[in-house]
Write an enzyme that holds these catalytic residues in place. Sequence first.
Site, PDB file in Angstrom:
ATOM      1  N   HIS A  32      43.566  38.277  38.916  1.00 22.26           N
ATOM      2  CA  HIS A  32      42.542  37.225  38.946  1.00 22.26           C
ATOM      3  C   HIS A  32      42.114  36.908  37.524  1.00 22.26           C
ATOM      4  CE1 HIS A  32      40.676  41.196  39.369  1.00 22.26           C
ATOM      5  NE2 HIS A  32      39.618  40.718  38.720  1.00 22.26           N
ATOM      6  N   HIS A  60      39.271  35.300  35.028  1.00 17.57           N
ATOM      7  CA  HIS A  60      37.850  34.969  34.949  1.00 17.57           C
ATOM      8  C   HIS A  60      37.635  33.702  34.127  1.00 17.57           C
ATOM      9  CE1 HIS A  60      36.276  38.816  36.569  1.00 17.57           C
ATOM     10  NE2 HIS A  60      37.410  39.303  36.079  1.00 17.57           N
TER      11      HIS A  60
END
Length: 203
Positions: free
Chosen positions: A162, A164
């Site tokens: 993931h 940010h």
Amino acid sequence: MTDNPLLPGADQPGEQGTSPYEPDELAGRDGVGVPDPFMRLWTPHRMAYIEGENKPTSTDAGSGCPFCRIPGLSDADGLIAARAESAYAVLNLYPYNPGHLMVVPYRHVADYTELTQAEVADVAKLTQQAMQTVRTVSAAHGFNIGMNQGEIAGAGIAAHLHQHVVPRWGGDTNFMPVVAQTKVLPQLLSDTRALLAKSWPTD
């Protein structure tokens, strides 16, 4: 006063160091301590993060991984701001700043080198759109963008990659996080999601 809907205005109650409660109001409440001149910002919801609530106990894909589970929810329930063909943008449950998003591939992969070209393209496109959207709704001055690859590098959920996207404003690192280890977040995540989703580019 700021015109940023994701940041508190300078004239919010209690920002001058005075308590919004009178001593008599606090006196009758259990568990708040003895009234004194100091104002305290209680953030008990952060304990869920500190204790690792909802953190996967395994590296496997499936319902045990929140990033695998979220796409199966509605956008509102999953706090999803936008979806692409192979990735999606979702609000961070424990944001560093208001509007803190994560761009996540649907596929359960841990390392950036494992992404296909289509996934790389979608992650990049959603990242650009996230920046454009947050600038539109809250005039962000800058961004911190990046991935923590592996637990040793600080990845909270290392098994599912993931990226940010953290909005930054002048003065957002002040005495509250530095001295008090507290972030002031003036808007509910559900309201932030709705605001970002409404302004998200459609192309």
